[in-house]
Design an enzyme around this catalytic site. Structure first.
Site, PDB file in Angstrom:
ATOM      1  CE1 TYR A   1      -4.075   1.972   0.336  1.00 25.05           C
ATOM      2  CE2 TYR A   1      -2.555   3.453   1.464  1.00 25.05           C
ATOM      3  CZ  TYR A   1      -3.771   3.237   0.832  1.00 25.05           C
ATOM      4  OH  TYR A   1      -4.653   4.259   0.678  1.00 25.05           O
TER       5      TYR A   1
ATOM      6  CG  PHE B   1      -6.502  17.641 -24.933  1.00 32.05           C
ATOM      7  CD1 PHE B   1      -6.536  17.152 -26.222  1.00 32.05           C
ATOM      8  CD2 PHE B   1      -6.909  16.807 -23.902  1.00 32.05           C
ATOM      9  CE1 PHE B   1      -6.963  15.854 -26.492  1.00 32.05           C
ATOM     10  CE2 PHE B   1      -7.331  15.505 -24.161  1.00 32.05           C
ATOM     11  CZ  PHE B   1      -7.355  15.023 -25.460  1.00 32.05           C
ATOM     12  CB  THR B   2     -11.369  17.394 -24.911  1.00 34.55           C
ATOM     13  OG1 THR B   2     -10.478  16.290 -24.745  1.00 34.55           O
ATOM     14  CG2 THR B   2     -11.616  17.609 -26.393  1.00 34.55           C
TER      15      THR B   2
ATOM     16  CG  ASP C   1      -0.822  17.946 -22.067  1.00 38.94           C
ATOM     17  OD1 ASP C   1      -0.194  16.858 -22.053  1.00 38.94           O
ATOM     18  OD2 ASP C   1      -2.019  18.028 -22.331  1.00 38.94           O
TER      19      ASP C   1
ATOM     20  CE  LYS D   1      -3.307  10.176 -24.882  1.00 38.36           C
ATOM     21  NZ  LYS D   1      -4.158  10.202 -23.693  1.00 38.36           N
TER      22      LYS D   1
ATOM     23  NE  ARG E   1     -10.565  14.940 -30.848  1.00 31.70           N
ATOM     24  CZ  ARG E   1     -10.490  14.630 -29.557  1.00 31.70           C
ATOM     25  NH1 ARG E   1      -9.345  14.346 -28.981  1.00 31.70           N
ATOM     26  NH2 ARG E   1     -11.569  14.614 -28.812  1.00 31.70           N
TER      27      ARG E   1
ATOM     28  CG  PHE F   1     -15.278  14.167 -27.748  1.00 33.11           C
ATOM     29  CD1 PHE F   1     -15.123  15.245 -26.903  1.00 33.11           C
ATOM     30  CD2 PHE F   1     -14.425  13.087 -27.597  1.00 33.11           C
ATOM     31  CE1 PHE F   1     -14.142  15.249 -25.918  1.00 33.11           C
ATOM     32  CE2 PHE F   1     -13.431  13.078 -26.633  1.00 33.11           C
ATOM     33  CZ  PHE F   1     -13.308  14.168 -25.787  1.00 33.11           C
TER      34      PHE F   1
HETATM   35  N1  PM9 Z   1      -5.837  12.125 -25.226  1.00 34.37           N
HETATM   36  C1  PM9 Z   1      -6.483  11.098 -27.244  1.00 34.37           C
HETATM   37  O1  PM9 Z   1      -7.065  10.186 -27.822  1.00 34.37           O
HETATM   38  C2  PM9 Z   1      -7.498  10.264 -25.094  1.00 34.37           C
HETATM   39  C3  PM9 Z   1      -8.722  10.895 -24.590  1.00 34.37           C
HETATM   40  S1  PM9 Z   1      -9.538  12.069 -25.578  1.00 34.37           S
HETATM   41  C4  PM9 Z   1     -10.142  11.199 -26.829  1.00 34.37           C
HETATM   42  O2  PM9 Z   1      -5.803  11.940 -27.831  1.00 34.37           O
HETATM   43  C5  PM9 Z   1      -3.474  15.410 -24.057  1.00 34.37           C
HETATM   44  C6  PM9 Z   1      -2.663  16.209 -24.997  1.00 34.37           C
HETATM   45  C7  PM9 Z   1      -4.122  14.266 -24.469  1.00 34.37           C
HETATM   46  C8  PM9 Z   1      -4.930  13.534 -23.541  1.00 34.37           C
HETATM   47  C9  PM9 Z   1      -5.681  12.423 -23.948  1.00 34.37           C
HETATM   48  C10 PM9 Z   1      -4.989  14.005 -22.204  1.00 34.37           C
HETATM   49  C11 PM9 Z   1      -5.814  13.300 -21.178  1.00 34.37           C
HETATM   50  C12 PM9 Z   1      -4.332  15.136 -21.854  1.00 34.37           C
HETATM   51  N2  PM9 Z   1      -3.583  15.820 -22.778  1.00 34.37           N
HETATM   52  O3  PM9 Z   1      -6.826  10.369 -21.538  1.00 34.37           O
HETATM   53  O4  PM9 Z   1      -6.869  11.232 -19.235  1.00 34.37           O
HETATM   54  O5  PM9 Z   1      -3.994  13.876 -25.730  1.00 34.37           O
HETATM   55  O6  PM9 Z   1      -4.956   9.865 -19.970  1.00 34.37           O
HETATM   56  O7  PM9 Z   1      -5.205  12.120 -20.840  1.00 34.37           O
HETATM   57  C13 PM9 Z   1      -6.570  11.191 -25.805  1.00 34.37           C
HETATM   58  P1  PM9 Z   1      -6.029  10.826 -20.370  1.00 34.37           P
END
Ligand code: PM9
Length: 459
Positions: A73, A125-126, A216, A259, A383, A450
């Protein structure tokens, strides 16, 4: 002999079988999914270019690392390995693991933003913008204009427009700008890099005004590769060296490790400042987990530590971006309008140019992604204006000059032949693009519409 080609620096040890479907089956599947590719079952997808997030292939070393998981833990040895890796490779002093990138965005937004603040960024970013808004800030786009033009060949479309940033400081005052969010390889602009020269200028401006830079760093290694290839003075530096230099110019970072770092789940918040770290620790135990695992299992932290080092190998990145370029060039040769220059993680189809007969209010990119799935079994993602969403306060649609379909390439997953098939699908669809019709929502979620929105064809 000097090898010019970018052949993959790995060989395949295990395969996952995928299913081909008939057009009739795909028609039925997309109908049931409300014309939203996010709502398709992955079993109904032949080549999945929805995202590069969490769907990369881990190496044998990463899988071996999973067996070394220390699931204590508190104080897991894998946490210390991860912390040391982030410190060495990315320069950041403190690491807080989170369940994925948005977990880190949530905590960062809560510790840094006061209601009424402004957060500038090199494009939204979303999830990032939503967390900023939920914490009471207004996001302000300060990316250069070229980033909004799919045909501009600018080599660093991720650059911050210092004039726009200065104008914001002048307008609202530096005390209402807790930080600027600087993304590397800007996702929504088409996977476009920021230059080190520009980042250094941003640093100088921020130092004058006491504004922090939060990075980011989701696709930082890809950005570093473009700097190596394109920026003067960096041709003989490794991707690892350039990545370290980028991070050193910033005060902290949010990372979706799904990623660049090639793990299936995970992320982190990295910080240098002692006070901010203390505040973040207080929140991480509420929303994620104890500070030495946050949102991650020990085994996943181990795979991440190994994945970070693999992601910074020049041979890896050359092949990764080489594959994206391969697909992009095939499409360009067939005169398919795509965002130029070709970006780091995906090819972005210009839906406005492909479907000029569909007004943007009828979501051409959403319609194109659905049609491409039916045509070829290839899953992609909208997008454009659907992703841009609505302003949380006014309820009005956020505008988006870019109306794109993203063909995202997962890391180490598909072969060149898959790219050939994906390109054929687009080229074949181009010939009947005039038959594609606009869409309207039948269900529109309040946030991040989306992901789960549903659509029907406009009569
Ligand atoms: N990006 C992508 O497919 C997955 C979710 S949105 C469809 O591009 C950036 C630059 C990203 C991102 C996720 C996140 C969020 C933050 N910044 O999905 O929560 O491209 O791990 O990260 C997606 P998480």
């Amino acid at each position: 002999m000097t090898i010019q080609s970018w052949a993959e620096p790995y060989k395949i040890k295990m395969v996952e079988l995928i299913k081909m479907t008939s057009r009739q089956e795909r028609n039925q599947a997309i109908k049931e999914a409300g014309l939203n590719t996010f709502l398709l079952k992955s079993d109904d997808v032949y080549i999945d270019l929805l995202t590069d997030s969490g769907c990369g292939a881990m190496s044998d070393k990463q899988w071996a690392g999973m067996m070394n998981g220390d699931e204590a833990y508190a104080g897991s040895r894998n946490f210390y390995h991860l912390e040391e890796t982030i410190n060495t490779c990315y320069s950041y002093k403190y690491t807080l693991p989170t369940h994925q990138g948005r977990g880190a965005e949530h905590i960062l937004s809560k510790i840094m933003i006061k209601p009424g603040d402004y957060v500038p960024g090199n494009m939204y970013f979303t999830t990032t913008r939503l967390h900023q808004e939920l914490a009471g800030a207004t996001f302000v786009d300060v990316i250069i204009d070229e980033a909004h033009d799919p045909s501009s060949e600018h080599l660093f479309k991720g650059n911050v427009d210092l004039g726009k940033f200065e104008a914001l400081i002048e307008r609202v005052g530096a005390e209402r700008i807790p930080y600027i969010c600087v993304a590397t390889c800007v996702n929504m602009a088409g996977g476009q890099p920021i230059s080190l020269a520009n980042l250094r200028d941003v640093r100088k401006l921020c130092d004058v005004h006491g504004i922090k830079i939060m990075h980011d760093m989701t696709r930082v290694a890809e950005n570093a590769f473009f700097i190596q290839q394109r920026e003067e003075g960096y041709g003989d530096k490794t991707v690892a060296m350039i990545t370290h230099e980028i991070c050193s110019l910033t005060d902290g970072a949010t990372m979706s490790a799904k990623k660049d770092a090639m793990v299936n789940i995970g992320g982190f918040l990295a910080l240098n400042d002692d006070d901010l770290y203390e505040k973040a620790c207080e929140l991480v135990v509420i929303y994620e987990g104890l500070h030495t695992y946050g949102g991650m299992a020990g085994r996943d932290m181990e795979a991440l530590a190994i994945g970070i080092r693999e992601s910074l190998c020049d041979n890896h990145i050359r092949a990764r971006i080489g594959q994206v370029e391969y697909l992009g060039k095939k499409l360009m040769d067939a005169n398919v309008p795509i965002v130029r220059p070709i970006g780091g993680h995906a090819i972005f189809l210009d839906a406005k140019a492909i479907l000029p007969h569909i007004p943007q209010e009828q979501y051409p990119a959403q319609a194109l992604a659905a049609a491409l799935y039916v045509e070829s079994g290839v899953r992609t993602m909208e997008r454009g204006i659907v992703s841009a969403g609505r302003n949380q306060e006014t309820g009005k649609n956020h505008g988006s000059k870019l109306e794109l379909v993203r063909m995202t390439i997962p890391r180490r997953v598909y072969t060149q032949s898959h790219m050939d098939v994906a390109a054929e699908g687009v080229i074949s669809l181009m010939e009947k693009a005039d038959r594609i019709r606009g869409l309207e929502f039948t269900y529109e979620p309040n946030c991040l519409r989306f992901f789960m929105g549903r659509f029907k064809t406009v009569e």
